[in-house]
Design a protein around this motif. Structure first.
Motif, mmCIF file in Angstrom:
data_model
loop_
_atom_site.group_PDB
_atom_site.id
_atom_site.type_symbol
_atom_site.label_atom_id
_atom_site.label_comp_id
_atom_site.label_asym_id
_atom_site.label_seq_id
_atom_site.Cartn_x
_atom_site.Cartn_y
_atom_site.Cartn_z
ATOM 1 N N ASN A 197 0.833 -1.202 0.000
ATOM 2 C CA ASN A 197 0.000 0.000 0.000
ATOM 3 C C ASN A 197 0.870 1.257 0.000
ATOM 4 O OD1 ASN A 197 -2.248 1.662 0.144
ATOM 5 N ND2 ASN A 197 -2.477 1.457 2.348
ATOM 6 N N GLY A 198 1.942 1.240 0.783
ATOM 7 C CA GLY A 198 2.855 2.374 0.800
ATOM 8 C C GLY A 198 3.509 2.616 -0.545
ATOM 9 N N LEU A 199 3.787 1.542 -1.290
ATOM 10 C CA LEU A 199 4.405 1.687 -2.602
ATOM 11 C C LEU A 199 3.493 2.369 -3.609
ATOM 12 C CD1 LEU A 199 6.212 -1.772 -2.999
ATOM 13 C CD2 LEU A 199 7.277 0.466 -2.645
ATOM 14 N N PHE A 200 2.183 2.219 -3.447
ATOM 15 C CA PHE A 200 1.246 2.855 -4.374
ATOM 16 C C PHE A 200 0.711 4.190 -3.852
ATOM 17 C CE2 PHE A 200 1.019 -1.575 -5.834
ATOM 18 C CZ PHE A 200 1.202 -1.381 -7.194
ATOM 19 N N GLN A 201 0.878 4.461 -2.559
ATOM 20 C CA GLN A 201 0.389 5.723 -2.016
ATOM 21 C C GLN A 201 1.107 6.929 -2.626
ATOM 22 O OE1 GLN A 201 -1.982 6.819 0.073
ATOM 23 N NE2 GLN A 201 -2.889 4.785 0.284
ATOM 24 N N GLY A 202 2.365 6.755 -3.002
ATOM 25 C CA GLY A 202 3.119 7.857 -3.590
ATOM 26 C C GLY A 202 2.660 8.249 -4.975
ATOM 27 N N CYS A 203 1.744 7.489 -5.553
ATOM 28 C CA CYS A 203 1.235 7.809 -6.892
ATOM 29 C C CYS A 203 0.202 8.925 -6.867
ATOM 30 C CB CYS A 203 0.610 6.560 -7.533
ATOM 31 S SG CYS A 203 1.779 5.217 -7.810
ATOM 32 N N GLY A 204 -0.035 9.514 -5.712
ATOM 33 C CA GLY A 204 -1.032 10.575 -5.624
ATOM 34 C C GLY A 204 -0.462 11.969 -5.780
ATOM 35 N N ALA A 205 0.525 12.328 -4.973
ATOM 36 C CA ALA A 205 0.967 13.717 -4.893
ATOM 37 C C ALA A 205 1.744 14.178 -6.123
ATOM 38 C CB ALA A 205 1.800 13.925 -3.630
ATOM 39 N N THR A 206 2.774 13.427 -6.526
ATOM 40 C CA THR A 206 3.621 13.915 -7.615
ATOM 41 C C THR A 206 2.903 13.988 -8.971
ATOM 42 O OG1 THR A 206 4.566 11.675 -7.646
ATOM 43 C CG2 THR A 206 5.857 13.390 -6.607
ATOM 44 N N PRO A 207 2.026 13.049 -9.344
ATOM 45 C CA PRO A 207 1.232 13.275 -10.559
ATOM 46 C C PRO A 207 0.348 14.515 -10.461
ATOM 47 C CG PRO A 207 1.207 10.944 -9.995
ATOM 48 C CD PRO A 207 1.849 11.655 -8.841
ATOM 49 N N CYS A 208 -0.188 14.792 -9.273
ATOM 50 C CA CYS A 208 -0.971 16.019 -9.111
ATOM 51 C C CYS A 208 -0.103 17.254 -9.311
ATOM 52 C CB CYS A 208 -1.621 16.055 -7.728
ATOM 53 S SG CYS A 208 -3.050 14.969 -7.551
#
Length: 526
Positions: A197-208
């Motif tokens: 879950n932590g590995l995919f959580q980072g897919c939120g902020a930087t694409p935004c």
């Protein structure tokens, strides 16, 4: 011209319903279809028009007239029609609003799946008989995975050029993992799922970060970025009600399953409706669209030239690593998160131990942090935008950095008031709200200002680089502050926080007149 004359006159002889010439007759408007014909019909000095002369030679006259009509119909007008520009503007604004709404709602849902375990942990302990050590082990690797995930998702967003794809797939994966967590039964399985879950959580902020740069011009980006940043507070406020409520009403498994389903649906909707950039839809870039509103018409040409001159990948990495402004922002990010996590971890213990306040009441007194943070991030973006509009000749990144310095000093004042203020519930709540206001300002501006000093194609990568020191600051706030309180008490804890707040302001003093990337590329001078 009377009403009857106006009705009888050809359309090109009437400018509008109320326009009159000085002689009382409407002046003809030069229409491209009629200009050549009118010129031909105008009498010459001998009293004979060209049309009359063409009439003597029917074939030649017809050919000449046909040529003139063809040229008049195919001649470029020089700019798109008003209806075309209006349609393009409407599509730009509508698509941008849909994408921005998806960013805000989607990132709030990321918080649902990120914090759900926090609010079902007590129910898991009573239901499964887990110890506090086992609960801690389940979440121990999450920060490390999350930190690296932010960086990697930023690189992928820039390389693939599709932040929407990374954002939506990451959201769907976190939803699936939350659902999987609700079906697991052993500590090793819980730990593995939460690590993923932590590995995919980072897919939120930087694409935004990438989408905000793509869709919003620099001069108004602050208010939009800060409004998006408010999704942190929205998600943090709603998840205790959602996960905690489901866990209390049904079971801890429902508390994990519910946010997972919401994330899965939100990810599908994001993939369907959000768009990467206006250029992919055949629309002008954000800077081109905003040029008539904020700047000179030359800025649109400059933005297009800048895109054509994008540096190669190797040169781009050197440019990022040599960017002194990014290093200063990284240092400040570390201290801001260090201070933030230190206060959040220990403020309620201070209120309980020092004043004998029950645990529930102590938690209520520190709850002002999120509300203050919501206001702080919005105000920071608005104020920095205003400064850039008010002083366009100054370095844009430096103006935002000046706002961060003021916020850091305000954070020191808020910590001091919590320390020396009387133990009145309302005053302590207000001190925590003031601290949230002060800490969320630089937390919002650091990444935004950092990406404004790099090429647009490297925005997500720069955001990922700045995520590392923030997460390191959060991770380092546990043991050092625990040892500090144990050895020196609260009299050592609070002065340390105040000192760190001052240091966070000092590390960016060299950047207070730094230009944005656009300014640096196009002749900005101190």
């Amino acid at each position: 011209m009377t009403s009857l004359q106006r009705m009888a006159a050809p359309p090109w002889l009437v400018r509008d319903g109320s326009t009159r010439s000085q002689a009382g007759v409407a002046s003809p408007v030069r229409m491209p279809e009629q200009n050549s014909v009118a010129k031909l019909a105008r009498p010459k000095a001998n009293g004979q028009s060209d049309v009359a002369r063409f009439a003597r030679f029917p074939m030649a006259g017809a050919g000449a007239l046909a040529t003139i009509f063809a040229r008049s119909l195919t001649r470029p007008t020089g700019r798109p029609s008003r209806s075309s520009r209006s349609s393009s503007t409407d599509k730009f604004q509508r698509t941008r609003l849909v994408t921005f709404t998806g960013m805000v709602a989607g990132y709030a849902v990321y918080y649902f799946t990120r914090l759900s375990f926090t609010y079902v942990g007590l129910a898991m302990r009573s239901d499964l008989g887990l110890s506090m050590v086992q609960l801690g082990a389940i979440s121990s690797l999450f920060p490390l995975a999350y930190m690296n995930s932010k960086f990697l998702s930023g690189i992928l967003s820039d390389l693939l050029g599709s932040p929407v794809l990374i954002f939506s797939l990451g959201l769907m994966c976190t939803g699936v993992l939350n659902i999987a967590f609700s079906t697991a039964n052993t500590v090793p399985m819980f730990t593995l799922i939460w690590l993923l879950n932590g590995l995919f959580q980072g897919c939120g902020a930087t694409p935004c970060n990438k989408m905000l740069v793509n869709w919003f011009p620099a001069r108004s980006r602050g208010k939009w970025w800060s409004s998006w940043n408010a999704s942190h507070n929205m998600g943090g406020f709603l998840i205790p009600l959602l996960a905690g409520g489901l866990a209390a009403r049904f079971s801890w498994r429902a508390g994990m399953f519910g946010p997972g389903v919401i994330a899965l649906v939100a990810g599908v909707l994001a993939l369907l409706f959000m768009k990467d950039s206006p250029e992919k839809l055949g629309l002008p870039s954000a800077e081109e669209w905003a040029a008539p509103r904020f700047a000179t018409s030359n800025e649109a040409k400059v933005e297009e030239k800048e895109a054509d001159e994008a540096p190669e990948d190797e040169k781009l990495w050197k440019q990022l690593l040599r960017n002194k402004f990014l290093w200063c922002m990284a240092a400040m990010h570390f201290f801001i998160y260090f201070i933030r996590q230190g206060v959040l971890n220990w403020a309620h213990f201070y209120i309980m131990d020092e004043f004998g306040v029950p645990a529930m009441e102590a938690t209520a007194r520190v709850s002002g942090f999120e509300l203050g943070g919501l206001l702080g991030c919005i105000v920071a973006g608005q104020v920095s935008d205003w400064l850039i509009s008010r002083y366009p000749q100054r370095g844009a990144a430096g103006l935002r950095a000046q706002v961060m310095v003021v916020y850091s000093l305000a954070a020191a004042a808020a910590v001091f008031s919590l320390w020396v203020g009387p133990p009145i519930a309302l005053l302590q709540w207000a001190s925590m709200a003031a601290f949230g206001f002060a800490i969320y300002g630089p937390q919002t501006l650091i990444t935004m200002t950092g990406v404004e000093t790099v090429p647009r194609r490297a925005a997500a990568t720069a955001g990922g680089l700045l995520a590392y020191p923030a997460q390191l600051g959060s991770m380092c706030a546990g043991l050092p502050f625990a040892l500090l309180v144990q050895n020196y008490g609260w009299g050592g804890f609070f002065p340390s926080l105040i000192g760190l707040s001052l240091v966070s302001a000092a590390v960016i003093v060299p950047t207070l007149n730094t230009p944005s990337y656009w300014q640096a590329r196009h002749g900005w001078k101190k």
